[in-house]
Write a protein that holds these residues in place. Structure first.
Motif, PDB file in Angstrom:
ATOM      1  N   GLU A  13      -7.276   0.095   6.052  1.00 41.78           N
ATOM      2  CA  GLU A  13      -7.677  -1.242   5.621  1.00 41.78           C
ATOM      3  C   GLU A  13      -6.585  -1.874   4.757  1.00 41.78           C
ATOM      4  O   GLU A  13      -6.243  -3.047   4.939  1.00 41.78           O
ATOM      5  CB  GLU A  13      -9.008  -1.203   4.858  1.00 41.78           C
ATOM      6  CG  GLU A  13      -9.576  -2.574   4.532  1.00 41.78           C
ATOM      7  CD  GLU A  13      -9.825  -3.454   5.751  1.00 41.78           C
ATOM      8  OE1 GLU A  13      -9.681  -4.697   5.620  1.00 41.78           O
ATOM      9  OE2 GLU A  13     -10.169  -2.942   6.841  1.00 41.78           O
ATOM     10  N   ALA A  14      -6.026  -1.108   3.833  1.00 37.37           N
ATOM     11  CA  ALA A  14      -4.939  -1.623   2.996  1.00 37.37           C
ATOM     12  C   ALA A  14      -3.722  -1.969   3.852  1.00 37.37           C
ATOM     13  O   ALA A  14      -3.058  -2.987   3.629  1.00 37.37           O
ATOM     14  CB  ALA A  14      -4.563  -0.605   1.923  1.00 37.37           C
ATOM     15  N   LYS A  15      -3.434  -1.140   4.833  1.00 39.43           N
ATOM     16  CA  LYS A  15      -2.310  -1.383   5.729  1.00 39.43           C
ATOM     17  C   LYS A  15      -2.550  -2.678   6.513  1.00 39.43           C
ATOM     18  O   LYS A  15      -1.654  -3.526   6.623  1.00 39.43           O
ATOM     19  CB  LYS A  15      -2.149  -0.206   6.698  1.00 39.43           C
ATOM     20  CG  LYS A  15      -0.908  -0.275   7.551  1.00 39.43           C
ATOM     21  CD  LYS A  15      -0.803   0.908   8.507  1.00 39.43           C
ATOM     22  CE  LYS A  15      -0.332   2.155   7.816  1.00 39.43           C
ATOM     23  NZ  LYS A  15       0.072   3.221   8.772  1.00 39.43           N
ATOM     24  N   TYR A  56       0.849  -1.192   0.000  1.00 40.68           N
ATOM     25  CA  TYR A  56       0.000   0.000   0.000  1.00 40.68           C
ATOM     26  C   TYR A  56       0.885   1.241   0.000  1.00 40.68           C
ATOM     27  O   TYR A  56       2.065   1.173   0.358  1.00 40.68           O
ATOM     28  CB  TYR A  56      -0.921   0.009   1.223  1.00 40.68           C
ATOM     29  CG  TYR A  56      -0.169   0.168   2.519  1.00 40.68           C
ATOM     30  CD1 TYR A  56       0.027   1.426   3.067  1.00 40.68           C
ATOM     31  CD2 TYR A  56       0.388  -0.925   3.166  1.00 40.68           C
ATOM     32  CE1 TYR A  56       0.756   1.586   4.244  1.00 40.68           C
ATOM     33  CE2 TYR A  56       1.113  -0.775   4.328  1.00 40.68           C
ATOM     34  CZ  TYR A  56       1.292   0.480   4.864  1.00 40.68           C
ATOM     35  OH  TYR A  56       2.015   0.648   6.008  1.00 40.68           O
ATOM     36  N   LYS A 115      -3.183   6.814   4.946  1.00 40.16           N
ATOM     37  CA  LYS A 115      -4.492   6.924   5.603  1.00 40.16           C
ATOM     38  C   LYS A 115      -5.399   5.724   5.317  1.00 40.16           C
ATOM     39  O   LYS A 115      -6.456   5.603   5.922  1.00 40.16           O
ATOM     40  CB  LYS A 115      -5.179   8.214   5.167  1.00 40.16           C
ATOM     41  CG  LYS A 115      -4.419   9.457   5.631  1.00 40.16           C
ATOM     42  CD  LYS A 115      -5.148  10.715   5.232  1.00 40.16           C
ATOM     43  CE  LYS A 115      -4.473  11.993   5.543  1.00 40.16           C
ATOM     44  NZ  LYS A 115      -3.378  12.078   6.410  1.00 40.16           N
ATOM     45  N   ASP A 116      -4.974   4.850   4.405  1.00 37.34           N
ATOM     46  CA  ASP A 116      -5.772   3.676   4.054  1.00 37.34           C
ATOM     47  C   ASP A 116      -5.469   2.562   5.058  1.00 37.34           C
ATOM     48  O   ASP A 116      -4.657   1.678   4.816  1.00 37.34           O
ATOM     49  CB  ASP A 116      -5.460   3.231   2.629  1.00 37.34           C
ATOM     50  CG  ASP A 116      -6.376   2.122   2.143  1.00 37.34           C
ATOM     51  OD1 ASP A 116      -7.101   1.510   2.977  1.00 37.34           O
ATOM     52  OD2 ASP A 116      -6.364   1.848   0.932  1.00 37.34           O
ATOM     53  N   ASP A 123      -0.922   4.626   0.496  1.00 34.16           N
ATOM     54  CA  ASP A 123      -1.707   5.700   1.123  1.00 34.16           C
ATOM     55  C   ASP A 123      -1.659   5.508   2.638  1.00 34.16           C
ATOM     56  O   ASP A 123      -2.230   4.555   3.168  1.00 34.16           O
ATOM     57  CB  ASP A 123      -3.149   5.647   0.624  1.00 34.16           C
ATOM     58  CG  ASP A 123      -4.047   6.709   1.231  1.00 34.16           C
ATOM     59  OD1 ASP A 123      -3.616   7.438   2.158  1.00 34.16           O
ATOM     60  OD2 ASP A 123      -5.209   6.807   0.788  1.00 34.16           O
TER      61      ASP A 123
END
Length: 163
Positions: free
Chosen positions: A87-89, A80, A84-85, A82
């Motif tokens: 969920e991806a993290k 990932y 701020k993401d 972003d």
């Protein structure tokens, strides 16, 4: 077809180690050769980027370089960017934990000094000469091959198109 492209990632990673690359470089290098991790930076630059991970992080004998190389490939393919993401993290950290668990299941640990059977830390910055004796006593080729195999299997199980 190019002979290098007919080999498994496990086979090619072991060959790269025997050419003198460190554990992390050998694993990453096996995935670079066919454009398999989609990086546009040249091969030598990427191998320089992962050179610090050999010897369990600069010969500190911490996380195995082969494992670090596997994580680098996973980040290049599935990572990932972003911050701020969340969920991806989370998904990526789960992926890394899964890869670590697979390696640990096969090898008992992801820690270099434990895999080598060393007591305490070996913090000498001097690399060991790559002699026949060195290769005979080191389990590194098997660990490198295992990390490359695990990553190759993971990629087959999680095609990039499905992301």
């Amino acid at each position: 077809m190019d002979e290098k492209n007919t080999k498994t990632k496990e086979e090619r990673a072991k060959e790269l180690f025997f050419e003198g690359y460190n554990c992390a470089q050998a694993v990453v290098g096996a995935f670079l050769e066919d454009g398999g991790i989609g990086l546009e930076t040249d091969k030598s630059r990427i191998l320089s980027m992962v050179s610090s991970f050999g010897g369990g992080m600069g010969r500190l004998r911490e996380v195995c370089g082969a494992v670090s190389g596997m994580f680098f490939v996973a980040g290049a393919l599935y990572g990932y960017c972003d911050p701020k993401d969340l969920e991806a993290k989370k998904e990526h950290y789960q992926r890394i934990q899964e890869l670590a668990a697979r390696f640990k299941e096969s090898n008992g640990s992801i820690i270099c000094r434990e895999l080598l059977g060393l007591e305490g830390k070996d913090t000498s910055p001097n690399p060991s000469p790559r002699t026949e004796e060195y290769y005979q006593k080191r389990p590194c080729p098997d660990k490198i091959g295992d990390a490359a195999r695990i990553m190759e299997e993971y990629i087959k199980e999680h095609p990039l198109e499905a992301r």
